[in-house]
Design an enzyme around this catalytic site. Structure first.
Site, PDB file in Angstrom:
ATOM      1  N   PRO A  68       0.733  -1.219  -0.051  1.00 20.61           N
ATOM      2  CA  PRO A  68      -0.068   0.038   0.088  1.00 20.61           C
ATOM      3  C   PRO A  68       0.733   1.350   0.098  1.00 20.61           C
ATOM      4  O   PRO A  68       1.963   1.111   0.855  1.00 20.61           O
ATOM      5  CB  PRO A  68      -0.551  -0.287   1.185  1.00 20.61           C
ATOM      6  CG  PRO A  68       0.007  -1.111   2.143  1.00 20.61           C
ATOM      7  CD  PRO A  68       0.749  -2.070   1.181  1.00 20.61           C
ATOM      8  N   HIS A  69       0.514   2.227  -1.042  1.00 22.06           N
ATOM      9  CA  HIS A  69       1.382   3.541  -0.826  1.00 22.06           C
ATOM     10  C   HIS A  69       0.512   4.649  -1.414  1.00 22.06           C
ATOM     11  O   HIS A  69      -0.747   4.702  -1.858  1.00 22.06           O
ATOM     12  CB  HIS A  69       2.567   3.047  -1.956  1.00 22.06           C
ATOM     13  CG  HIS A  69       2.020   2.919  -3.427  1.00 22.06           C
ATOM     14  ND1 HIS A  69       1.886   1.631  -3.758  1.00 22.06           N
ATOM     15  CD2 HIS A  69       1.807   3.695  -4.416  1.00 22.06           C
ATOM     16  CE1 HIS A  69       1.553   1.779  -4.926  1.00 22.06           C
ATOM     17  NE2 HIS A  69       1.290   3.028  -5.466  1.00 22.06           N
ATOM     18  N   THR A  70       1.098   5.787  -1.139  1.00 21.52           N
ATOM     19  CA  THR A  70       0.607   6.966  -1.582  1.00 21.52           C
ATOM     20  C   THR A  70       1.639   7.958  -1.779  1.00 21.52           C
ATOM     21  O   THR A  70       2.983   7.989  -0.928  1.00 21.52           O
ATOM     22  CB  THR A  70      -0.456   7.558  -0.755  1.00 21.52           C
ATOM     23  OG1 THR A  70      -1.410   8.794  -1.665  1.00 21.52           O
ATOM     24  CG2 THR A  70      -0.295   7.992   0.494  1.00 21.52           C
TER      25      THR A  70
ATOM     26  N   THR B 108       0.814   5.987  -7.545  1.00 27.99           N
ATOM     27  CA  THR B 108       1.833   5.293  -7.770  1.00 27.99           C
ATOM     28  C   THR B 108       2.571   6.027  -9.261  1.00 27.99           C
ATOM     29  O   THR B 108       3.854   5.986  -9.073  1.00 27.99           O
ATOM     30  CB  THR B 108       1.082   3.867  -8.883  1.00 27.99           C
ATOM     31  OG1 THR B 108       0.184   3.265  -7.600  1.00 27.99           O
ATOM     32  CG2 THR B 108       2.386   3.095  -9.078  1.00 27.99           C
TER      33      THR B 108
END
Lengths: 158, 451
Positions: A68-70, B108
């Site tokens: 999970p990333h942002t 992303t």
């Protein structure tokens, strides 16, 4: 880029309590907050941004791993943490498997290059089965810390 | 101004026509020679046939000295590449139409930044915002198109005297992330400065994140209006965005979608919406979903005829208000006769957006605050050396009736405080009264000063 460059070691968790996607993300951001990696007033906003990214498609990349990333304007450098769930969590992964390993990444929007290099590093290291297996078996945050260090030193041959 | 329109489909052709009517010099590019020829015959434009993603074609179309290049073909990827090349070749502004939401998300990968495009527009998202604006209470509008959905503008009517009424705004200690934008009092629209007081009978616009706005609303003790029942037919991109933006305490939303797989997606992504798997073309299904008791019925499937039919049925079943997404201009006349209350045409929505991009200097986009007039919303690039960057906002010599409502930095929006300073590379959202627009814009221009 190495894990040491962005993983906040005090925020690492070897035994996640949460049992669903929202809960895992919340718990991991909370640990970053406790470790001083993110600001308290930005807590909800960061969680919201990470969940919004998940809506476009799960960051569960298969084989029990999710990233999970942002991007978020409140951080001035890459911050990340690692967590392990013993039970595994349904993360709507590509392969339908439960996720045991979580790498959460928050980065400043004006450093898109670093962000991509960190994601690339995570995915590359996690292609190594031995590394994944050891991580899943780790009993403590210290175990995880050591494994990340070994990965940084290419001891898994990735 | 010189505009190059890439793609002469329904959207491209109508935008080209609209630009011609406004007296702009338009060149249209389409890969189909027959289509290009037809456009050339029917409209007062120059038409070039060829691939919009090829530099030779763009060269022929004259993007180098164009003020705006609009990539409006049916292909997301084609549009992004073409807009990016056009910008690199010298188009002053380049805008690409995209359908897939992922291209407008930067968590992303930041497509807009990577490709150096000025804006990625989603017709479906814009149409949904327009429908939402018509469904909400009058005067309440979302300015999502400015702020990637992170910022909202809402209007509230102050009905009774609370502790916050009659107190100068600077003493109210409102949350930092909310600004009072304009106040409508006795038919006069003005921009509120810190010394202004909110009075009973005012209509006040608030700018900020939705949760913070709700917090401020409660200070003025705005009665929660009765929950309204909304039925949305069609769970495509437009229906999805519409449900999303309306979700909240004020609306009970039912979303009807005929495709089972899409229903699953919608149900998992819309937490406060009831997703129903049924066919809007079947009267029995509409009855079963109690469309007749809906306050508003909105038809936004991808098919004009189905939308019109569904609205007629819904109206007959008893829906209080109906709204339809209607693409074909030929239907505009008949729609009113059939008793459909509101229609939104994606072509018109995009046309309005496009006009907003035709500006000189640092202005990216400008539009009148949608009701009443008297106030302009300006989206302005902050360039190095502009007077506005020289001091914190409190010390910038803004003209009266002018407000820096929001600052977008790297696609993130914040509501600036008095001690914030604008930096080159930021985008500022400025509210200005008609007489103050020129004075406000002067602060964003370098006028040849060294940067």
């Amino acid at each position: 880029m190495k894990f040491a460059d962005f993983v906040s070691t005090e925020a690492i968790q070897a035994d996640l309590v949460a049992e669903d996607k929202d809960g895992v993300i919340r718990e991991m951001v909370q640990s970053l907050l406790d470790a001083g990696g993110v600001q308290e007033e930005e807590f909800e906003s960061i969680i919201k941004a990470i969940l919004k990214r998940e809506e476009l498609g799960s960051t569960g990349i298969g084989r029990g791993v999710a990233v999970p990333h942002t991007k978020h304007p409140s951080v001035d450098r890459l911050v990340g943490t690692v967590a392990v769930s013993r039970e595994g969590v349904d993360f709507q992964s590509l392969d339908g498997e439960k996720v045991h390993l979580f790498f959460l990444l928050i980065s400043p929007p004006d450093r898109p290059g670093d962000h991509l290099r960190a994601l690339e590093n995570i995915s590359r290291q996690l292609r190594n089965d031995t590394f994944c297996r050891f991580l899943k078996q780790s009993k403590s945050a210290d175990d995880i810390r050591q494994l990340l260090e070994e990965a940084d030193n290419n001891q898994f041959g990735a | 101004m010189r505009v190059v329109v890439l793609g002469a489909g329904t959207v491209g052709a109508s935008v080209a026509e609209m630009l011609c009517q406004h007296g702009h010099s338009v060149t249209v590019v389409d890969h189909n020679p027959g289509v290009a020829r037809r456009v050339n015959d029917e409209l007062d434009v120059r038409a070039v046939s060829g691939s919009a993603a090829q530099s030779s074609v763009l060269f022929q179309a004259g993007v180098m000295d164009s003020d705006l290049c609009l990539a409006l073909t049916g292909s997301d990827e084609g549009n992004m590449i073409a807009a990016s090349i056009a910008k690199a070749m010298g188009a002053r502004r380049a805008v690409a139409r995209v359908y897939a939401p992922v291209f407008r998300d930067l968590s992303t990968f930041d497509y807009q930044r990577h490709l150096k495009i000025d804006r990625l527009l989603s017709l479906e998202h814009l149409s949904a915002m327009e429908l939402a604006r018509k469904i909400r209470e009058p005067g309440s509008l979302a300015i999502e198109s400015f702020a990637h959905g992170n910022l909202e503008m809402q209007e509230l009517a102050v009905a009774k005297a609370t502790a916050a009424v009659g107190v100068p705004l600077r003493e109210l200690k409102l949350p930092k992330a909310v600004r009072v934008g304009s106040i409508l009092r006795g038919g006069k629209l003005m921009i509120a400065d810190a010394g202004e007081k909110v009075m009973v009978g005012d209509r006040v616009t608030l700018i900020g994140a939705r949760e913070d706005i709700d917090d401020v609303k409660s200070r003025f003790d705005v009665e929660t209006p009765q929950k309204r029942g909304i039925v949305i037919a069609g769970g495509g991109e437009t229906g999805y965005h519409l449900a999303r933006v309306l979700e909240g305490p004020r609306f009970a939303i039912v979303l009807i979608e005929a495709d089972r797989g899409r229903c699953d997606f919608l149900a998992s992504h819309l937490k406060q919406t009831t997703v129903v798997h049924c066919d809007v073309q079947r009267r029995a299904d509409l009855e079963e979903e109690r469309v007749g008791s809906a306050d508003v019925f909105v038809a936004c499937t991808g098919d004009d005829e189905n939308n019109i039919m569904a609205c007629v049925e819904a109206r007959e079943l008893g829906a209080k208000k109906t709204a339809a997404l209607v693409g074909r201009p030929d239907y505009a006349n008949v729609v009113g006769k059939l008793g459909i209350d509101e229609t939104v045409s994606p072509r018109e929505v995009v046309a309005r957006q496009v006009l907003g991009f035709l500006n000189t200097g640092p202005v990216i986009f400008r539009n009148a605050l949608l009701w009443g007039g008297g106030i302009e919303i300006l989206e302005v690039e902050v360039v190095a050396g502009a007077p506005v960057t020289e001091h914190v906002l409190a010390n910038v010599d803004l003209p009266p009736q002018c407000l820096v409502a929001a600052v977008i930095h790297e696609s993130y929006v914040r509501v600036p405080g008095a001690d914030d300073r604008l930096k080159p590379g930021d985008t500022a959202i400025v509210f200005a009264g008609d007489e103050s627009v020129d004075g406000a814009l002067a602060l964003f221009q370098t006028n040849g000063r060294a940067s």
